[in-house]
Design a protein around this motif. Structure first.
Motif, short mmCIF file in Angstrom:
data_model
loop_
_atom_site.label_atom_id
_atom_site.label_comp_id
_atom_site.label_asym_id
_atom_site.label_seq_id
_atom_site.Cartn_x
_atom_site.Cartn_y
_atom_site.Cartn_z
N LEU A 110 2.36 9.70 98.39
CA LEU A 110 1.17 10.37 97.86
C LEU A 110 1.45 10.85 96.44
CD1 LEU A 110 0.23 12.47 101.00
CD2 LEU A 110 -1.00 10.49 100.12
N GLY A 111 0.64 10.42 95.50
CA GLY A 111 0.80 10.83 94.11
C GLY A 111 -0.46 11.52 93.61
N ALA A 112 -0.30 12.42 92.65
CA ALA A 112 -1.43 13.15 92.07
C ALA A 112 -2.11 12.29 91.02
CB ALA A 112 -0.96 14.48 91.47
N CYS A 113 -3.38 11.99 91.21
CA CYS A 113 -4.14 11.12 90.31
C CYS A 113 -5.50 11.75 90.04
CB CYS A 113 -4.33 9.73 90.90
SG CYS A 113 -2.81 8.93 91.46
N ARG A 114 -6.11 11.32 88.96
CA ARG A 114 -7.48 11.75 88.69
C ARG A 114 -8.43 11.05 89.66
NH1 ARG A 114 -7.68 11.37 82.05
NH2 ARG A 114 -6.18 13.05 81.65
N PRO A 115 -9.33 11.78 90.28
CA PRO A 115 -10.24 11.13 91.24
C PRO A 115 -11.28 10.28 90.52
CG PRO A 115 -10.84 13.43 90.95
CD PRO A 115 -9.56 13.23 90.17
N VAL A 116 -11.69 9.22 91.17
CA VAL A 116 -12.78 8.40 90.66
C VAL A 116 -14.09 9.15 90.85
CG1 VAL A 116 -14.02 6.22 90.94
CG2 VAL A 116 -11.53 6.29 91.15
N VAL A 117 -14.87 9.28 89.80
CA VAL A 117 -16.12 10.04 89.85
C VAL A 117 -17.25 9.07 90.17
CG1 VAL A 117 -17.69 11.53 88.58
CG2 VAL A 117 -15.23 11.72 88.21
N ARG A 118 -18.01 9.37 91.19
CA ARG A 118 -19.14 8.56 91.60
C ARG A 118 -20.35 9.47 91.86
NH1 ARG A 118 -16.72 4.99 89.70
NH2 ARG A 118 -16.03 3.04 90.67
N GLN A 119 -21.53 8.85 91.87
CA GLN A 119 -22.74 9.62 92.13
C GLN A 119 -22.82 10.01 93.60
OE1 GLN A 119 -26.34 7.93 90.63
NE2 GLN A 119 -25.44 7.28 88.70
N VAL A 120 -23.57 11.07 93.88
CA VAL A 120 -23.73 11.58 95.23
C VAL A 120 -24.58 10.61 96.04
CG1 VAL A 120 -24.51 13.50 96.64
CG2 VAL A 120 -23.49 13.94 94.40
N LEU A 121 -24.08 10.19 97.18
CA LEU A 121 -24.80 9.28 98.06
C LEU A 121 -25.14 9.99 99.36
CD1 LEU A 121 -22.81 5.92 97.67
CD2 LEU A 121 -24.97 6.55 96.60
N THR A 122 -26.43 10.11 99.65
CA THR A 122 -26.87 10.65 100.93
C THR A 122 -26.90 9.54 101.98
OG1 THR A 122 -29.20 10.26 100.45
CG2 THR A 122 -28.24 12.35 99.69
N ARG A 123 -27.20 9.93 103.20
CA ARG A 123 -27.30 8.92 104.26
C ARG A 123 -28.41 7.92 103.97
NH1 ARG A 123 -27.78 11.09 110.29
NH2 ARG A 123 -25.75 11.92 109.62
N HIS A 124 -29.51 8.39 103.41
CA HIS A 124 -30.60 7.48 103.05
C HIS A 124 -30.17 6.51 101.96
CE1 HIS A 124 -34.68 6.08 102.29
NE2 HIS A 124 -34.52 6.36 101.01
N HIS A 125 -29.44 7.00 100.97
CA HIS A 125 -28.95 6.12 99.91
C HIS A 125 -28.05 5.02 100.48
CE1 HIS A 125 -29.55 9.68 96.94
NE2 HIS A 125 -30.63 8.92 97.00
N ARG A 126 -27.17 5.39 101.37
CA ARG A 126 -26.25 4.41 101.95
C ARG A 126 -27.01 3.37 102.77
NH1 ARG A 126 -20.88 6.56 101.87
NH2 ARG A 126 -20.89 8.67 101.02
N GLN A 127 -28.00 3.82 103.50
CA GLN A 127 -28.78 2.89 104.30
C GLN A 127 -29.55 1.90 103.43
OE1 GLN A 127 -31.65 4.80 106.80
NE2 GLN A 127 -32.24 2.92 107.85
N GLN A 128 -30.17 2.40 102.35
CA GLN A 128 -30.92 1.52 101.46
C GLN A 128 -29.99 0.53 100.74
OE1 GLN A 128 -34.28 1.34 101.26
NE2 GLN A 128 -34.20 2.79 102.97
N ARG A 129 -28.82 0.98 100.34
CA ARG A 129 -27.86 0.09 99.68
C ARG A 129 -27.40 -1.01 100.65
NH1 ARG A 129 -24.49 1.57 95.56
NH2 ARG A 129 -22.63 1.23 96.83
N ARG A 130 -27.17 -0.62 101.89
CA ARG A 130 -26.72 -1.61 102.87
C ARG A 130 -27.81 -2.65 103.15
NH1 ARG A 130 -25.27 1.74 106.26
NH2 ARG A 130 -27.06 1.70 107.69
N LEU A 131 -29.05 -2.20 103.28
CA LEU A 131 -30.16 -3.13 103.53
C LEU A 131 -30.36 -4.06 102.34
CD1 LEU A 131 -32.74 -0.73 105.25
CD2 LEU A 131 -31.32 -2.48 106.34
N TRP A 132 -30.25 -3.53 101.13
CA TRP A 132 -30.42 -4.37 99.94
C TRP A 132 -29.32 -5.42 99.87
CZ3 TRP A 132 -28.04 -6.00 95.55
CH2 TRP A 132 -28.86 -6.49 94.52
N ALA A 133 -28.09 -5.03 100.17
CA ALA A 133 -26.99 -5.98 100.12
C ALA A 133 -27.14 -7.06 101.19
CB ALA A 133 -25.66 -5.24 100.29
N GLN A 134 -27.62 -6.69 102.36
CA GLN A 134 -27.85 -7.69 103.40
C GLN A 134 -28.91 -8.69 103.00
OE1 GLN A 134 -28.81 -5.33 106.85
NE2 GLN A 134 -26.66 -4.99 107.41
N THR A 135 -29.92 -8.24 102.27
CA THR A 135 -31.01 -9.12 101.85
C THR A 135 -30.57 -10.08 100.76
OG1 THR A 135 -32.61 -7.38 102.40
CG2 THR A 135 -33.38 -9.18 100.99
#
Length: 335
Positions: A110-135
């Protein structure tokens, strides 16, 4: 005897066996003559040049404390080493040092690193992203070549110093526990760059100030996007769900001109192939930009350095991006 790297020991031994004088060997590997003599004596006695086993400094933590340190930082990846050191007693002292905690974590990978910064994803966001990728995961290369990808990104002169650290192993950079979700804002002046890319077309525009629906329609769509799409009626426009893109006036404007728009899931910059990090290249320059004008010029220049073949390769990565979103169950990906 001073420590000599293993590769130099082997080199010195080969020179000695080749008949070189001790002084010449010492001069060749940049060490003392007595070191070479001790090295030769050790080889005669043990048959090897490696150091004898040494006990080293006694450990100040027990195996149970090592397990506690490792488990605590796996449960809370943002836990500071000083916090763990204060609550962990040593074998000889009331507490251990933060350096000892970091050593135990390093032993566990385990090493100390800067975390990757990403936008906040809610459950709805994850569901819509998954459906779009499947399509869209079965779209072919020819299908993606008929999309005009666009991106409007704001770049700032200054940013945070990134003092937050996360303890992670290798290949855990984009895992959920090691990703920091937040909205990113900078300071000290900023500039927005809008880019449109297709298979054989590229446009870069510098936008001064804020980009609202009126400016997006009058300064970007009307003079640049719509004429290109009207000459290529089989092309589809891609833009994200920014308020300037989804405003009623903009939607009506595109519909009146028969512009086809690709539906896009919210909070999905990783699905956009042309939204890669130009900010890092600008800050890596020998002379970083000192004002907004220099920042705008540097960004346009960096975009100009990207070849059309590289952009084509980025567009061809859409199938891999869809697969990555599905594998992450709609969560963050490495893109």
């Amino acid at each position: 005897m001073p420590r000599v790297p293993a590769h130099l020991c082997e080199r010195a031994l080969g020179m000695l066996q080749g008949g070189m004088r001790t002084a010449d060997v010492a001069r060749a590997i940049n060490c003392y003559v007595r070191t070479v003599r001790h090295l030769r004596q050790r080889y005669r006695e043990t048959g090897q040049t490696a150091d004898r086993p040494r006990s080293g400094r006694p450990r100040v933590t027990t195996p149970a404390q090592d397990w506690y340190i490792r488990t605590s930082h796996l449960r809370d990846r943002y836990r500071m080493a000083t916090t763990t050191a204060r609550v962990t007693p040593g074998t000889h002292n009331p507490s251990i040092s933060a350096h000892t905690v970091r050593n135990r974590l390093r032993e566990a990978g385990l090493g100390a690193c800067r975390p990757v910064v990403r936008q906040v994803l809610t459950r709805h966001h994850r569901q819509q992203r998954r459906l779009w990728a499947q399509t869209h995961r079965r779209w072919t290369r020819q299908d993606w070549q008929k999309v005009l990808f666009t991106d409007g990104s704001r770049f700032c002169l200054t940013r945070g110093d990134g003092r937050i650290r996360v303890y992670r192993r290798r290949n855990e950079c984009y895992t959920e526990a090691c990703t920091l979700e937040r909205n990113r804002f900078g300071g000290g002046g900023s500039v927005m760059v809008w880019v449109g890319v297709s298979q054989h077309h590229r446009t870069e525009l510098v936008i001064a100030g804020n980009l609202n629906a009126v400016r997006y329609r009058e300064d970007i769509l009307l003079p640049h996007v719509v004429p290109f799409l009207q000459t290529h009626p089989d092309m589809t426009l891609q833009h994200d769900n920014a308020t300037s893109h989804t405003a009623r006036s903009v939607c009506d404007f595109l519909q009146d001109r028969n512009v086809s728009v690709l539906p896009w899931p919210a909070k999905s910059p990783d699905l956009n192939p042309i939204e890669h990090d130009k900010d890092r290249r600008v800050r890596a320059r020998d002379i970083p930009p000192r004002n907004v004008r220099e920042l705008a010029g540097a960004l346009v220049e960096e975009w100009g350095n990207v070849s059309q073949q590289e952009l084509a390769n980025l567009v061809q990565s859409m199938r891999r991006r869809c697969t990555a979103v599905l594998n992450a169950a709609g969560g963050h990906t490495r893109y």
